[in-house]
Design a protein around this motif. Structure first.
Motif, PDB file in Angstrom:
ATOM      1  N   SER A   1     -69.834  60.377 -55.713  1.00  0.00           N
ATOM      2  CA  SER A   1     -70.113  59.748 -54.486  1.00  0.00           C
ATOM      3  C   SER A   1     -71.155  60.688 -53.634  1.00  0.00           C
ATOM      4  O   SER A   1     -70.917  61.813 -53.985  1.00  0.00           O
ATOM      5  CB  SER A   1     -68.699  59.427 -53.929  1.00  0.00           C
ATOM      6  N   TYR A   2     -71.737  59.999 -52.691  1.00  0.00           N
ATOM      7  CA  TYR A   2     -72.589  60.893 -51.834  1.00  0.00           C
ATOM      8  C   TYR A   2     -72.487  60.469 -50.455  1.00  0.00           C
ATOM      9  O   TYR A   2     -72.405  59.059 -50.305  1.00  0.00           O
ATOM     10  CB  TYR A   2     -74.004  61.065 -52.178  1.00  0.00           C
ATOM     11  N   PRO A   3     -72.590  61.064 -49.592  1.00  0.00           N
ATOM     12  CA  PRO A   3     -72.567  60.510 -47.882  1.00  0.00           C
ATOM     13  C   PRO A   3     -73.720  59.802 -47.780  1.00  0.00           C
ATOM     14  O   PRO A   3     -74.895  60.096 -48.465  1.00  0.00           O
ATOM     15  CB  PRO A   3     -72.636  62.051 -47.104  1.00  0.00           C
TER      16      PRO A   3
ATOM     17  N   THR B   1     -79.515  57.729 -48.391  1.00  0.00           N
ATOM     18  CA  THR B   1     -78.863  59.135 -48.932  1.00  0.00           C
ATOM     19  C   THR B   1     -79.708  59.823 -49.717  1.00  0.00           C
ATOM     20  O   THR B   1     -81.046  59.512 -50.009  1.00  0.00           O
ATOM     21  CB  THR B   1     -77.631  58.742 -49.763  1.00  0.00           C
TER      22      THR B   1
ATOM     23  N   TYR C   1     -69.285  51.210 -51.028  1.00  0.00           N
ATOM     24  CA  TYR C   1     -69.319  51.849 -49.642  1.00  0.00           C
ATOM     25  C   TYR C   1     -67.932  52.010 -48.958  1.00  0.00           C
ATOM     26  O   TYR C   1     -67.387  51.086 -49.024  1.00  0.00           O
ATOM     27  CB  TYR C   1     -70.323  51.110 -48.702  1.00  0.00           C
TER      28      TYR C   1
ATOM     29  N   THR D   1     -65.265  57.295 -44.951  1.00  0.00           N
ATOM     30  CA  THR D   1     -65.848  58.562 -45.123  1.00  0.00           C
ATOM     31  C   THR D   1     -67.297  58.379 -45.133  1.00  0.00           C
ATOM     32  O   THR D   1     -68.016  59.370 -45.228  1.00  0.00           O
ATOM     33  CB  THR D   1     -65.504  58.761 -46.791  1.00  0.00           C
TER      34      THR D   1
ATOM     35  N   SER E   1     -69.492  57.035 -47.034  1.00  0.00           N
ATOM     36  CA  SER E   1     -70.126  57.412 -48.308  1.00  0.00           C
ATOM     37  C   SER E   1     -70.284  56.252 -49.203  1.00  0.00           C
ATOM     38  O   SER E   1     -69.456  55.267 -49.199  1.00  0.00           O
ATOM     39  CB  SER E   1     -69.005  58.663 -48.822  1.00  0.00           C
TER      40      SER E   1
ATOM     41  N   SER F   1     -70.493  55.415 -53.514  1.00  0.00           N
ATOM     42  CA  SER F   1     -70.008  55.808 -54.891  1.00  0.00           C
ATOM     43  C   SER F   1     -70.315  54.831 -55.715  1.00  0.00           C
ATOM     44  O   SER F   1     -70.909  53.497 -55.486  1.00  0.00           O
ATOM     45  CB  SER F   1     -68.225  55.797 -54.840  1.00  0.00           C
TER      46      SER F   1
END
Length: 339
Positions: free
Chosen positions: A21-23, A37, A100, A104, A106, A108
């Motif tokens: 996962s990433y913001p 992102t 999504y 958070t 973010s 994934s």
């Protein structure tokens, strides 16, 4: 629309977690939503693929794309001074389990082969992968697109986005201090011919863009560039080289019945293709390269027909050059008076 799986030339590290996962920033436009992102190239490239009309799963990016272009991007990214802020556009596939998390903020996805279809920026993505420095890749990821929607978006991106004109890039290179010596010399000649009252093309050159009835900087550089590196102009010195080019252009302008021919890109490039031979023939015959002497050499060429059947369409440059070279190399018949 068939697909090609991207194969990574670099050995990847073994990952223990299948999901990552990433913001991300959520953006909604009309009925579509996508996410901005950045993802490390080592956690992205091997999960992307490129759509192709001919299916060949074994070759991936290497056959689908222009490798030299990717190499140039990789070298640029590795140099340590440049950056590429524009994002790669991806479409999350079902196998990616893309999600999504609003709480958070973010995204994934599952690290699965063919998790993302590349809609735009495939050369940049491959350049990131080939780069020795392992950068993060800015991406915009669409979710929930159907294959027809992906195809339409691909068409929209590639028909509505317009790159910076090549003429403008050449024109601003000086400002960026990235102009090489050859480009600098061509700039000086171009600018001088465009302002010199003795130039037949003064005011008829376009520096920053392509215009009808104008010679662009791109066409000019392509035509005149080879003249600088070989033949009679190579060791002439800057001022003599300019005078020689000016004499050559004035000779053509004087001999052509239709003066506008000098502003036709194919014709302009063609006359400089025979520049060296025409000037050398003039020097041999007349012992000088003044305008009037060059006129005698190119006079037969200026009288030839360079239009196709019907006389309305100008022939391609290659055909024009062939006609000119044949005329320049024509052997005079031997008469009794010569013997």
């Amino acid at each position: 629309m068939s697909t090609t799986v991207g194969t990574a030339p670099r050995k990847k590290c073994t990952r223990t977690k299948k999901t990552t996962s990433y913001p991300a920033l959520l953006v909604t436009q009309n009925k579509h939503r996508f996410f901005f992102t950045t993802i490390p190239v080592d956690d992205l490239f091997e999960y992307c693929f490129v759509a192709r009309r001919d299916e060949d799963p074994g070759t991936g990016f290497q056959r689908a794309l222009n490798e030299s272009r990717a190499d140039d991007i990789a070298a640029y990214l590795a140099a340590g001074t440049g950056s590429i802020p524009s994002n790669i556009v991806l479409s999350a596939q079902e196998v990616s389990n893309f999600a999504y998390n609003r709480k958070t903020k973010s995204i994934s996805f599952s690290r699965e082969q063919a998790a993302f279809l590349v809609l735009d920026g495939q050369h940049r993505l491959w350049g990131y992968e080939k780069c020795s420095v392992r950068h993060r890749v800015p991406v915009a990821i669409y979710e929930g697109l159907t294959r027809p929607e992906e195809t339409k978006l691909f068409i929209d991106i590639n028909t509505t986005q317009r790159g910076v004109p090549a003429a403008l890039l050449l024109d601003i290179k000086e400002l960026a201090n990235v102009e090489d010596a050859r480009e600098h010399t061509l700039r000086q000649i171009f600018d001088r011919l465009n302002t010199d009252s003795k130039s037949p093309i003064a005011g008829k050159l376009s520096a920053a863009k392509s215009l009808a009835n104008r010679i662009s900087r791109v066409t000019f550089n392509r035509a005149v560039g080879p003249v600088l590196s070989s033949g009679v102009a190579l060791d002439a010195g800057a001022e003599n080289r300019y005078k020689l080019i000016l004499n050559f252009l004035n000779a053509w302008d004087a001999e052509l019945q239709d003066k506008s021919m000098l502003l036709r890109s194919a014709f302009f490039e063609a006359i400089f293709e025979v520049f060296g031979e025409a000037v050398q023939n003039t020097l041999t015959a007349k012992k000088n390269a003044k305008q009037l002497a060059i006129q005698v050499t190119i006079r037969p060429l200026a009288r030839l027909n360079y239009f196709g059947t019907g006389g309305r369409t100008l022939l391609p440059k290659k055909a024009i050059v062939t006609i000119m070279q044949s005329a320049l190399r024509k052997t005079a018949p031997i008469s009794a008076e010569m013997l």
